[in-house]
Design an enzyme around this catalytic site. Structure first.
Site, PDB file in Angstrom:
ATOM      1  N   ASP A 483       0.839  -1.207   0.000  1.00  0.00           N
ATOM      2  CA  ASP A 483       0.000   0.000   0.000  1.00  0.00           C
ATOM      3  C   ASP A 483       0.870   1.252   0.000  1.00  0.00           C
ATOM      4  O   ASP A 483       2.074   1.209   0.301  1.00  0.00           O
ATOM      5  CB  ASP A 483      -0.878  -0.051   1.260  1.00  0.00           C
ATOM      6  CG  ASP A 483      -2.150   0.776   1.139  1.00  0.00           C
ATOM      7  OD1 ASP A 483      -2.286   1.537   0.158  1.00  0.00           O
ATOM      8  OD2 ASP A 483      -3.001   0.663   2.038  1.00  0.00           O
ATOM      9  N   ASP A 553     -10.855   2.017  -3.174  1.00  0.00           N
ATOM     10  CA  ASP A 553     -11.399   1.755  -1.840  1.00  0.00           C
ATOM     11  C   ASP A 553     -12.916   1.769  -1.877  1.00  0.00           C
ATOM     12  O   ASP A 553     -13.566   1.422  -0.896  1.00  0.00           O
ATOM     13  CB  ASP A 553     -10.903   2.819  -0.846  1.00  0.00           C
ATOM     14  CG  ASP A 553      -9.532   2.455  -0.315  1.00  0.00           C
ATOM     15  OD1 ASP A 553      -9.118   1.300  -0.496  1.00  0.00           O
ATOM     16  OD2 ASP A 553      -8.880   3.333   0.276  1.00  0.00           O
TER      17      ASP A 553
HETATM   18  C1  DGJ Z   1      -5.797   2.008   1.926  1.00  0.00           C
HETATM   19  C2  DGJ Z   1      -6.192   0.765   1.186  1.00  0.00           C
HETATM   20  O1  DGJ Z   1      -6.705   1.072  -0.058  1.00  0.00           O
HETATM   21  C3  DGJ Z   1      -7.183   0.000   2.045  1.00  0.00           C
HETATM   22  O2  DGJ Z   1      -7.657  -1.123   1.354  1.00  0.00           O
HETATM   23  C4  DGJ Z   1      -6.543  -0.381   3.343  1.00  0.00           C
HETATM   24  O3  DGJ Z   1      -5.489  -1.284   3.099  1.00  0.00           O
HETATM   25  C5  DGJ Z   1      -6.022   0.861   4.054  1.00  0.00           C
HETATM   26  N1  DGJ Z   1      -5.201   1.662   3.200  1.00  0.00           N
HETATM   27  C6  DGJ Z   1      -5.245   0.478   5.290  1.00  0.00           C
HETATM   28  O4  DGJ Z   1      -4.630   1.537   5.869  1.00  0.00           O
END
Ligand code: DGJ
Length: 734
Positions: A483, A553
């Site tokens: 990430d 997300d």
């Molecule tokens: C952003 C990601 O897109 C989410 O799926 C998740 O992993 C969060 N970060 C966690 O901080």
């Protein structure tokens, strides 16, 4: 031969270089005594090279050797293959420099060309590849005699894929060091055909929405200065002839194999000529090039389609599946995963994870992914990034104990990482405050309470890699979600000298690529999924390392229709991270049927992002069913040809897309009725991609129809009761 060079074509035209794929041609000319490299043509395949006339060199103002008094007018209008800055081409250029005397101008003349049967890797960068016989390259070397600077233009023709890629290497063959202040990777000069420009725009939770508009006079650009390709704009641009749709019209597309700052621009000039360019964003870029040193710019993928957007899409899909994505999972079904992020956020421990895993295993879910919060003092997003040590309070026995237990349930274990970041409230920051990117002496701007690590420092890169490696060795971890949750700002370094500050953005990207390369080399069995606050790093650069990328997300099924339509315009479905999540949806608050959420997620790598322990028996049964459907259709979805039939973004009522197997014996169409309509009869959809002469039966129905009938007369989808309903339409040849 896909690359041909024809000598002394006319008095002014010294050479013509013709690069062919099965259905496209790209033609370059070397003209005048000064050996300017001119762009002649890109488009549908040409069976002859006699098109020097298209360079208009007999029209005023002639070439400089015959009319040097109007040199500027020549440079101002000539179709340049790689335009340089400062001497009279006033359009957007591709290269500019800063010499010790402050001058910035350049002019390149052809020196040599070299045809290669194998495509060289681009040093430090992700790039497309092909075996011998799949592609042919030509390297064209040009030189600015004044500075000794050389540009080496690399073109690769992927004949069967109908794709041409371009990249540029700059060599300082002069005696003095200089600064590169702009190095774009590709340029395309053309006459206007009443073009429209198509680009992808968005924001967090709304990535890659398709936008089209007419190309007007002046310049229009899409770009990122955020240190990542970004949620907001995408390193893609296509020019379309007016009225282009899925089947008809010409499309000239460029896509950048890079994940950092970029600029894509189209310009229409005083002569109705079009210039489209793409490359690293020149703002905040300044690269010191010592004498004898080289700079490699990233690659651009060019696709031309004379049969609308659909053909362009399928060309990109096949190309990326065969010539960009790598690794064990490239051609394999991906495990159905359950990610605990939306189920627990930071509030989890081993017991909770095991409860989720037990329940998930019973439904047929194959992998547990433990998201953010397993390390250091990470109880919320305010701290601990950088402290990559297991939090034993949450996970007694560490990762090994968790992995053993998860494996014991017959599941794989995956974990989340955000290796590029550092929280000010972390042991790492307390020990190394100068490891964060910051302007010396100025307090850095926080975002999600974190700073970005200064990956231009070798010590930092090695430290980060050491932590990743140690963690991955510590247990049976088979998947990593990498990430990246903030954009770069406050550009400065405690490490690089002041005159190299302009190198930080690009050096940062090179370090990220290096880290992923090292990780995959050491752990080749890993399934890597890139992610950046959702889909801010969904780009071909990251795709080189990870066969799948988290799309967004926003897991709401209806919002996903738009995000996935824009993403699938270029990327194969096998790359799109898509999960079923709980309702009301955590991002938009909408409730949609579980069935529809499943159907929409089937268009990507399939998984779940909810607390299965809280589901009813009926919902659990539905999940088992969805997983069976995933296994049944995955090969088709992963490897088939994609057809867009209707777009909810355009009609605001329903959405429909399909995947057809390469041999056309099987197809799966997904229909989503976003809004139910009162007093409405069935909706006729015209299927695409079938073989007209083949006979098909639709699963669950008796009637047999030819592909011809189903494509021309259509198929009737019955109106369903309510909003957000969906159907899968599966056809097999009989
Ligand atoms: C952003 C990601 O897109 C989410 O799926 C998740 O992993 C969060 N970060 C966690 O901080």
């Amino acid at each position: 031969m896909p690359v041909q060079c024809y000598e002394n074509v006319s008095k002014d035209v010294k050479k013509i270089i013709k690069i062919d794929t099965e259905n496209t041609s790209y033609v370059i000319g070397v003209i005048d005594d000064e050996q300017f490299l001119g762009h002649i043509y890109y488009g549908a395949y040409l069976n002859d090279y006699h098109l020097a006339y298209a360079l208009r060199i007999q029209e005023n103002p002639f070439v400089p050797s015959q009319n040097n008094g109007e040199r500027l007018s020549f440079l101002d209008s000539f179709s340049m293959e790689y335009p340089a800055h400062g001497l009279g081409d006033f359009r957007e250029d591709c290269i500019s420099i800063e010499m010790p005397n402050g001058s910035t101008g350049l002019s390149f003349s052809f020196v040599s060309l070299n045809i290669l049967e194998e495509k060289p890797r681009l040093s430090g960068l992700p790039s497309t590849f092909g075996d011998k016989g799949e592609c042919t390259c030509v390297e064209i070397v040009c030189e600015d005699v004044h500075t000794g600077l050389k540009v080496v233009l690399l073109y690769t023709a992927f004949e069967k894929a109908d794709v041409i890629t371009r990249s540029v290497r700059i060599v300082n063959a002069g005696k003095a060091p200089l600064y590169l202040t702009r190095v774009l990777s590709a340029c395309l000069d053309m006459d206007d055909k009443e073009f429209e420009v198509l680009s992808l725009h968005g924001s967090w939770a709304r990535e890659r929405q398709i936008k089209r508009m007419p190309v007007g006079y002046g310049r229009y650009s899409v770009e990122s200065l955020r240190g990542e390709s970004s949620h907001q704009e995408h390193p893609f641009m296509a020019l379309l002839t007016k009225g282009t749709n899925q089947e008809y019209g010409e499309v000239y597309a460029m896509h950048f194999v890079y994940s950092g700052n970029f600029k894509a621009l189209v310009e229409k000039d005083q002569f109705d000529q079009i210039r489209m360019v793409m490359g690293i964003h020149p703002e905040d870029f300044k690269w010191k090039l010592e004498s004898g040193c080289e700079f490699q710019a990233p690659e651009v993928v060019l696709v031309y389609s004379g049969e609308g957007l659909g053909k362009m899409t399928r060309a990109f899909h096949d190309f990326y599946r065969n010539h960009l994505i790598q690794g064990t999972y490239r051609d394999k079904e991906r495990p159905v995963l359950i990610n605990n992020w939306e189920a627990t956020y930071f509030d989890f421990d081993k017991e909770k994870l095991i409860q989720i895993a037990k329940e998930a295993a019973q439904s047929g879910i194959e992998m547990l992914v433990m998201d953010d919060g397993w390390f250091g003092n990470r109880f919320d997003d305010k701290r601990a990034l950088g402290d990559w040590y297991v939090n034993e309070e949450k996970l007694p026995g560490g990762l090994k104990a968790l992995a053993d237990e998860v494996n014991g349930l017959g599941m794989k274990l995956g974990i989340w990482f955000e290796p590029e970041m550092i929280s000010p409230d972390s042991d790492l920051y307390r020990a190394h405050p100068d490891w964060a990117i910051a302007i010396p002496g100025r307090e850095g701007s926080l975002c999600r309470n974190q700073y970005v690590l200064d990956l231009t420092q070798r010590e930092v890169v090695d430290y980060v890699y050491g932590r990743i490696s140690q963690i991955l060795h510590s247990a049976n971890i088979e998947y990593v979600k990498w990430d990246m949750n903030r954009q770069l700002s406050d550009i400065g370094s405690a490490y690089l000298p002041a005159d190299q500050t302009g190198e930080i953005y690009h050096r940062y990207m090179l370090a990220v690529y290096e880290l992923q390369e090292r990780m995959l080399k050491e752990f080749p069995y890993l399934l890597l999924e890139n992610c950046s606050g959702g889909g801010a790093r969904f780009d071909p650069g990251m795709l080189y390392y990870s066969p799948q990328i988290w799309c967004s997300d926003d897991t709401d099924a209806i919002e996903r229709l738009k995000i996935q339509e824009g993403t699938a315009l270029i990327y194969p479905l096998s790359t799109m991270g898509a999960h079923v999540s709980a309702c009301p949806n955590h991002t938009v608050g909408r409730s949609t049927p579980l069935e529809t959420r499943g159907h929409v997620a089937l268009a990507g790598t399939f998984g779940y992002e909810l607390d299965v322990t809280k589901l009813s028996e009926k919902e659990k049964e539905m999940i088992s069913l969805q997983i069976a459907v995933y296994h049944k259709y995955n090969e088709l979805v992963r490897c088939g040809d994609y057809y867009r039939i209707a777009s909810y973004c355009e009609n605001h009522f329903y959405d429909c897309y399909g995947v057809v197997s390469k041999d056309k014996t099987e197809a799966l169409y997904t229909f989503v009725q976003v809004l139910g309509r009162p007093n409405h009869r069935s909706r006729r959809i015209y299927l695409k991609g079938l073989a007209p002469e083949k006979k098909y039966r639709i699963e669950g129905e008796e009637e047999i129809n030819t592909g011809d009938v189903l494509m021309k007369a259509g198929y009737l989808v019955q109106n369903m009761w309510g909003d957000f309903r969906s159907r899968l339409i599966h056809l097999t040849e009989v």
